[in-house]
Enzyme design. Structure first.
Site, short mmCIF file in Angstrom:
data_model
loop_
_atom_site.label_atom_id
_atom_site.label_comp_id
_atom_site.label_asym_id
_atom_site.label_seq_id
_atom_site.Cartn_x
_atom_site.Cartn_y
_atom_site.Cartn_z
N HIS A 1 0.85 -1.19 0.00
CA HIS A 1 0.00 0.00 0.00
C HIS A 1 0.89 1.24 0.00
O HIS A 1 2.11 1.15 0.13
CB HIS A 1 -0.98 0.00 1.17
CG HIS A 1 -0.37 0.07 2.54
ND1 HIS A 1 0.41 -0.94 3.07
CD2 HIS A 1 -0.44 1.02 3.51
CE1 HIS A 1 0.78 -0.61 4.29
NE2 HIS A 1 0.29 0.58 4.59
N HIS B 1 1.36 3.98 1.92
CA HIS B 1 1.88 4.77 3.04
C HIS B 1 3.40 4.84 2.99
O HIS B 1 4.09 3.88 2.66
CB HIS B 1 1.42 4.16 4.37
CG HIS B 1 -0.01 4.44 4.68
ND1 HIS B 1 -0.74 3.75 5.63
CD2 HIS B 1 -0.88 5.35 4.15
CE1 HIS B 1 -1.98 4.22 5.68
NE2 HIS B 1 -2.08 5.19 4.79
N ASP C 1 5.76 4.88 5.12
CA ASP C 1 6.60 3.96 5.90
C ASP C 1 6.68 2.58 5.26
O ASP C 1 7.40 1.70 5.75
CB ASP C 1 6.14 3.87 7.36
CG ASP C 1 4.75 3.27 7.51
OD1 ASP C 1 3.88 3.53 6.67
OD2 ASP C 1 4.53 2.52 8.49
N HIS C 2 5.99 2.41 4.12
CA HIS C 2 6.06 1.16 3.37
C HIS C 2 6.68 1.34 1.98
O HIS C 2 7.18 0.37 1.41
CB HIS C 2 4.67 0.53 3.24
CG HIS C 2 4.15 0.00 4.54
ND1 HIS C 2 4.10 -1.35 4.84
CD2 HIS C 2 3.69 0.63 5.65
CE1 HIS C 2 3.63 -1.52 6.06
NE2 HIS C 2 3.36 -0.32 6.57
N HIS D 1 -7.65 -0.70 5.55
CA HIS D 1 -6.61 0.22 6.05
C HIS D 1 -6.42 1.36 5.05
O HIS D 1 -6.38 2.54 5.43
CB HIS D 1 -5.32 -0.56 6.25
CG HIS D 1 -4.18 0.24 6.80
ND1 HIS D 1 -4.19 0.81 8.06
CD2 HIS D 1 -2.97 0.56 6.27
CE1 HIS D 1 -3.05 1.45 8.27
NE2 HIS D 1 -2.29 1.32 7.19
N ASP E 1 -0.44 -3.88 6.27
CA ASP E 1 -1.11 -3.43 7.49
C ASP E 1 -2.58 -3.83 7.54
O ASP E 1 -3.37 -3.18 8.23
CB ASP E 1 -0.99 -1.90 7.61
CG ASP E 1 0.42 -1.44 7.93
OD1 ASP E 1 1.30 -2.31 8.13
OD2 ASP E 1 0.65 -0.22 7.97
N HIS F 1 4.21 -4.58 10.89
CA HIS F 1 4.67 -3.95 12.13
C HIS F 1 4.75 -4.95 13.27
O HIS F 1 4.02 -5.95 13.30
CB HIS F 1 3.71 -2.83 12.55
CG HIS F 1 3.67 -1.67 11.62
ND1 HIS F 1 4.50 -0.58 11.76
CD2 HIS F 1 2.91 -1.42 10.52
CE1 HIS F 1 4.25 0.30 10.78
NE2 HIS F 1 3.28 -0.20 10.02
#
Length: 255
Positions: A54, A56, A58-59, A112, A131, A169
């Site tokens: 996805h 985001h 942080d990915h 999400h 996530d 995570h």
């Protein structure tokens, strides 16, 4: 298929994959390029594939740098084509992509985020779900609805029990503390929560976990279970309503 955990930021996991037969090397959700490059150097590997679950940051924050330096193919959801820069292969639910001698099926799992996907390597019995699903938890509903997330979780729940799940995570300890407040009479959950606490005390990751274990203990996967429904005061209710109640409680949980 070899899978190696690469910790990043405070609690992210990036995954390095290697197909031994062909030497192809992939990375899943590289939010930060630096630890990925260090892990590649340590092993003497050359990156060929990048998988994004996805959009985001942080990915995907390291995708552009890794792609520019390696020429690796970036793979993700067609629905996120406008939010994942440089996407080379855009896929829809039910599509598949080859990685060396392995094949990954694309599972659309919104909730999400709208365009979230999971990569299911049936031959390797490995699921990379970003996530959407966590050990004893699930992702927050930033863009989706309870109906969408419950549909995504039940889709993942249909995969085999011996599936190794690699999520985005290390949230497991907090998830376990919450889960026992929702499902206090589940002996499997109590045993798992104790094992998780001990593992984290030793500094060990709780990932991967098996899907079968999560089916027995994760309240977010069990919103249609009469015991969980009764525990949250909604006996016989629509599972979507039960899921929404559990998710709301988790959103406000401090523990």
């Amino acid at each position: 298929m070899e899978v190696h955990l690469v910790p990043a930021f405070a609690d992210n996991y990036i995954y390095l994959l290697r197909d031994a037969a062909t030497g192809k090397v992939g990375v899943v959700d590289p939010g930060d390029a630096a630890p990925v490059k260090a892990a590649l150097r340590e092993r003497g590997w050359s990156l060929t594939h990048i998988f994004a679950t996805h959009h985001h940051d942080d990915h995907i924050g390291g995708c552009t740098e890794l792609k520019a330096e390696s020429g690796a193919t970036l793979i993700g959801a067609r629905a996120d084509s406008h939010r994942i820069p440089g996407l080379d292969i855009a896929l829809d639910d039910g599509d598949s992509v080859t990685f060396g001698g392995e094949t990954a099926e694309i599972l659309s799992v919104p909730g999400h985020t709208r365009g979230h996907v999971a990569f299911w390597f049936a031959g390797a019995k490995a699921l990379f779900c970003g996530d959407t699903l966590f050990a004893l938890g699930c992702g927050r509903l930033f863009e989706g609805t309870p109906e969408e997330m419950w549909g995504s979780l039940t889709a993942l729940r249909r995969l085999p029990d011996d599936t190794a799940v690699y999520c985005g995570h290390e949230y497991t300890l907090s998830n376990a503390r919450f889960a026992v407040t929702v499902d206090p009479d589940n002996p499997d959950l109590r045993r798992r929560a104790e094992a998780i606490a001990a593992a984290r005390e030793r500094g060990e990751p709780t990932i991967p976990f098996t899907l079968g274990e999560d089916k027995r203990t994760n309240p977010f996967l069990r919103a249609d279970d009469p015991g969980v429904q009764a525990a949250v005061g909604l006996p016989g209710a629509d599972p979507v309503r039960v899921f929404a109640e559990i998710r709301s409680r988790k959103d406000h949980f401090r523990g």
